[in-house]
Design a protein around this motif. Structure first.
Motif, PDB file in Angstrom:
ATOM      1  N   GLN A   6      56.158 -28.867  -1.939  1.00  0.00           N
ATOM      2  CA  GLN A   6      56.809 -28.526  -3.197  1.00  0.00           C
ATOM      3  C   GLN A   6      55.779 -28.200  -4.275  1.00  0.00           C
ATOM      4  OE1 GLN A   6      59.153 -32.045  -3.854  1.00  0.00           O
ATOM      5  NE2 GLN A   6      60.933 -31.217  -2.785  1.00  0.00           N
ATOM      6  N   ARG A   7      54.721 -29.000  -4.340  1.00  0.00           N
ATOM      7  CA  ARG A   7      53.688 -28.773  -5.359  1.00  0.00           C
ATOM      8  C   ARG A   7      52.986 -27.432  -5.131  1.00  0.00           C
ATOM      9  NH1 ARG A   7      55.940 -32.902  -5.927  1.00  0.00           N
ATOM     10  NH2 ARG A   7      55.680 -34.467  -7.527  1.00  0.00           N
ATOM     11  N   LYS A   8      52.701 -27.105  -3.866  1.00  0.00           N
ATOM     12  CA  LYS A   8      52.043 -25.835  -3.567  1.00  0.00           C
ATOM     13  C   LYS A   8      52.928 -24.655  -3.970  1.00  0.00           C
ATOM     14  CE  LYS A   8      49.013 -27.433   0.123  1.00  0.00           C
ATOM     15  NZ  LYS A   8      48.697 -27.366   1.545  1.00  0.00           N
ATOM     16  N   GLU A   9      54.219 -24.764  -3.715  1.00  0.00           N
ATOM     17  CA  GLU A   9      55.139 -23.708  -4.112  1.00  0.00           C
ATOM     18  C   GLU A   9      55.197 -23.592  -5.637  1.00  0.00           C
ATOM     19  OE1 GLU A   9      58.771 -24.864  -2.173  1.00  0.00           O
ATOM     20  OE2 GLU A   9      58.112 -24.098  -0.227  1.00  0.00           O
ATOM     21  N   SER A  10      55.190 -24.732  -6.302  1.00  0.00           N
ATOM     22  CA  SER A  10      55.208 -24.737  -7.767  1.00  0.00           C
ATOM     23  C   SER A  10      53.957 -24.087  -8.332  1.00  0.00           C
ATOM     24  CB  SER A  10      55.333 -26.166  -8.304  1.00  0.00           C
ATOM     25  OG  SER A  10      56.567 -26.720  -7.953  1.00  0.00           O
ATOM     26  N   VAL A  11      52.809 -24.401  -7.752  1.00  0.00           N
ATOM     27  CA  VAL A  11      51.553 -23.821  -8.215  1.00  0.00           C
ATOM     28  C   VAL A  11      51.626 -22.293  -8.122  1.00  0.00           C
ATOM     29  CG1 VAL A  11      49.102 -23.539  -7.660  1.00  0.00           C
ATOM     30  CG2 VAL A  11      50.080 -25.823  -7.784  1.00  0.00           C
ATOM     31  N   ALA A  12      52.104 -21.787  -7.004  1.00  0.00           N
ATOM     32  CA  ALA A  12      52.199 -20.339  -6.821  1.00  0.00           C
ATOM     33  C   ALA A  12      53.119 -19.718  -7.873  1.00  0.00           C
ATOM     34  CB  ALA A  12      52.690 -20.015  -5.423  1.00  0.00           C
TER      35      ALA A  12
END
Length: 95
Positions: A6-12
């Motif tokens: 979830q965090r990686k998707e948010s960063v993108a």
């Protein structure tokens, strides 16, 4: 693992939106979460586990993919991205 994804998707998404403040926050959370995850397997280790699973199950075609992926999932125990593992298994079984 789910929280990391979830965090990686948010960063993108935040990077695409130009929100450097939120990118920094999410990356800091990623660093904290990463400390609690087991060490990820290397590509060579994953390939070894896949080869063993194919040999153990006697898989010969894509119809045997489920058995192989299930065995790899048990052996990897949260140390590999199963989407990538599935793609590798598919490639090795001729897909």
């Amino acid at each position: 693992e789910k929280m990391v994804k979830q965090r990686k998707e948010s960063v993108a998404q935040f990077e695409a939106g130009g929100r450097a403040d939120l990118v920094a926050k999410e990356k800091a959370e990623l660093d904290v979460l990463a400390a609690y995850l087991p060490e990820p397997l290397s590509d060579a280790e994953i390939d070894q586990i896949i080869a063993k699973a194919i040999a153990d199950t006697g898989a010969a075609s894509l119809k045997d993919m489920g058995k192989v992926v299930a065995q790899v999932k048990a052996a990897a125990a949260g140390r590999a991205d199963m989407a990538q593992v599935s793609a590798r298994v598919k490639a090795k079984l001729g897909g």
